[in-house]
Design an enzyme around this catalytic site. Structure first.
Site, PDB file in Angstrom:
ATOM      1  N   ARG A  29      -3.897 -10.890  -8.352  1.00 10.43           N
ATOM      2  CA  ARG A  29      -2.546 -10.604  -7.858  1.00 10.43           C
ATOM      3  C   ARG A  29      -2.067 -11.734  -6.945  1.00 10.43           C
ATOM      4  O   ARG A  29      -0.903 -12.126  -6.977  1.00 10.43           O
ATOM      5  CB  ARG A  29      -2.524  -9.282  -7.082  1.00 10.43           C
TER       6      ARG A  29
ATOM      7  N   HIS B 151      -5.028   3.566   8.994  1.00 13.43           N
ATOM      8  CA  HIS B 151      -4.845   2.279   8.315  1.00 13.43           C
ATOM      9  C   HIS B 151      -3.460   1.743   8.637  1.00 13.43           C
ATOM     10  O   HIS B 151      -2.505   2.501   8.766  1.00 13.43           O
ATOM     11  CB  HIS B 151      -4.987   2.435   6.800  1.00 13.43           C
TER      12      HIS B 151
ATOM     13  N   SER C 221      -4.689  -0.267  -4.237  1.00 13.99           N
ATOM     14  CA  SER C 221      -5.630  -1.136  -3.527  1.00 13.99           C
ATOM     15  C   SER C 221      -6.038  -0.526  -2.193  1.00 13.99           C
ATOM     16  O   SER C 221      -7.227  -0.415  -1.872  1.00 13.99           O
ATOM     17  CB  SER C 221      -4.998  -2.516  -3.315  1.00 13.99           C
TER      18      SER C 221
ATOM     19  N   ASP D 212     -11.023  -3.478  -7.202  1.00  9.48           N
ATOM     20  CA  ASP D 212      -9.885  -3.913  -6.380  1.00  9.48           C
ATOM     21  C   ASP D 212     -10.045  -5.362  -5.941  1.00  9.48           C
ATOM     22  O   ASP D 212      -9.084  -6.125  -5.938  1.00  9.48           O
ATOM     23  CB  ASP D 212      -9.756  -3.015  -5.145  1.00  9.48           C
TER      24      ASP D 212
ATOM     25  N   LYS E  68      -9.947   1.961  -1.397  1.00 12.41           N
ATOM     26  CA  LYS E  68     -10.926   1.629  -0.354  1.00 12.41           C
ATOM     27  C   LYS E  68     -11.006   2.730   0.698  1.00 12.41           C
ATOM     28  O   LYS E  68     -12.090   3.043   1.203  1.00 12.41           O
ATOM     29  CB  LYS E  68     -10.564   0.284   0.276  1.00 12.41           C
TER      30      LYS E  68
END
Length: 432
Positions: free
Chosen positions: A168, A82, A183, A161, A187
């Site tokens: 947010r 990621h 967040s 989320d 995931k």
């Protein structure tokens, strides 16, 4: 239990119990907690932070609020990567193919871009026919047979989320480390992988501009991942200038394929090899990083990584001719040179402003509903620290209109020429 009491506890700097966090997440998902109360708690978290225990508990509850992928049918150790996002950051594309070519399954669930950072899915959709939406069974079967797949979220992953992030965004609480970490990790844990390497960007074009903030985020992400049972490490890498040479969706697919053919820019390849080496060690195909890097280099030399990328593209409906003919992707009508105003050295090349220049050309989204022009973007002929002559082309603008004065204004703010440049390191540190 009352939401008002939960808000009060966090507003006063207290620690929320697992039961309070469960009440909050359940209320967000089923709509029983009004948005103004959710917003109030988000602001309290933004102001007072969360403990490690709170962060992990919130992450796991958000993950459990939706679908959790079961990848048990895929043999081997599943390893994902990621990135917190940047300009020219197409690392996932060559990286996934190279790691898969070593024999490690890579089930990668990616996202779209918003603002100046491009999304992996948007880049892949520049390839005609490429399907980013696969069913859960299609996704699992493809990773099992081809070794990799890069898709959007399958099923209803972490719906809590999704609702929290939307608030947010409109309450100026996006840049809260506990909220960012929960967040991202809710995931990623829901995606079912065994190991995760996280590329946390730092600098002008990154979400976290300061190194100390990037370090804090990296530590939070790794701690959550490890407490959830994942093998997890984070690499902090530079995003003061764009990564690689090309910015824009089709252009970044071109550069991805160039990388897999052995012609990738040195800075981009160094980040790919660094992240990939950690993934290969996690996947137990090498016992140390040096050996892992050699295995990755071999996938470029023998063409196996390029073959993996093509197999993925074809399996997901994409036009495999793109490997040898970039013109199957959308092409910009105009190529406009941006010349150096004087002789010297490139002393500044701010990634965020260059990313915004690509966005105003149509290569990115100001809001989620914006349509992309896959053909536009920017190609860098020079990078930070390179010498230039007056009038020499620093970069090339790819556009579908002749008037690109809005993009040039942003580039003027980004690029400076002087006598000496401080070139930051590509990789700052590893957080384990």
């Amino acid at each position: 239990m009352r939401m008002l009491d939960i808000i009060h506890t966090k507003r006063e700097g207290g620690q929320l119990s697992p039961e309070q966090l469960q009440f909050f997440v359940d209320g967000v998902v089923d709509g029983s907690i009004p948005e103004y109360q959710t917003s109030a708690l988000l602001m309290a978290i933004f102001n007072n932070g969360m403990t490690d225990e709170e962060q992990t508990e919130l992450t796991m509850l958000m993950m459990k609020s939706g679908t959790h992928l079961d990848l048990a049918k895929i043999p081997g150790i599943k390893v994902d990567k990621h990135s917190t996002g940047g300009v020219g950051d197409k690392v996932s594309l060559p990286l996934a193919a190279m790691v898969a070519a070593v024999g490690i399954p890579v089930p990668m669930i990616s996202g779209r871009g918003l603002g100046h950072t491009g999304g992996t899915l948007d880049k892949l959709e520049a390839i005609p026919g490429y399907r980013v939406e696969l069913s859960e069974s299609e996704f699992i079967n493809q990773v099992a047979t081809e070794g990799l797949a890069i898709v959007g979220a399958t099923g209803e992953v972490a719906p809590a989320d999704k609702k929290i992030y939307a608030l947010r965004d409109v309450t100026d609480t996006v840049d809260s480390i506990p909220l960012i970490a929960s967040s991202i990790m809710s995931k990623k844990i829901a995606s079912g992988t065994d190991a995760l390497v996280i590329d946390v960007k730092t600098g002008a074009g990154a979400f976290m501009k300061r190194l100390e903030d990037s370090e804090a985020l990296a530590k939070a992400l790794v701690k959550i991942g490890q407490q959830a049972g994942l093998q997890c490490e984070a690499i902090i890498s530079d995003m003061n200038q764009p990564l690689g040479r090309k910015i824009g969706n089709a252009l970044e697919i071109e550069e991805t394929i160039d990388c897999l053919k052995g012609h990738g820019p040195a800075d981009l390849m160094e980040v790919v090899y660094t992240l990939g080496s950690h993934m290969v060690v996690f996947g137990r195909k090498a016992s140390d990083l040096a050996t892992a890097r050699q295995l990755l280099e071999q996938t470029i030399a023998d063409g196996s990584a390029l073959a993996k990328f093509k197999a993925m593209v074809v399996a997901q409906g994409g036009d495999g001719r793109v490997i040898d003919d970039y013109k199957v992707m959308p092409q910009a009508k105009y190529q406009i040179d941006y010349p150096a105003s004087k002789a010297g050295v490139i002393t500044q090349m701010l990634a965020d402003e260059i990313g915004m220049a690509s966005m105003v050309l149509g290569g990115g989204r100001a809001k989620a509903s914006d349509q992309l022009d896959y053909s536009v973007g920017i190609e860098l002929n020079k990078k930070l620290g390179d010498s230039v002559q007056a009038g020499e082309t620093i970069l090339t603008i790819y556009a579908n209109r002749e008037d690109v004065s809005d993009a040039i204004k942003l580039l003027d703010q980004s690029i400076q020429i002087g006598e000496h440049a401080e070139v930051p390191p590509l990789v700052y540190e590893v957080i384990k």
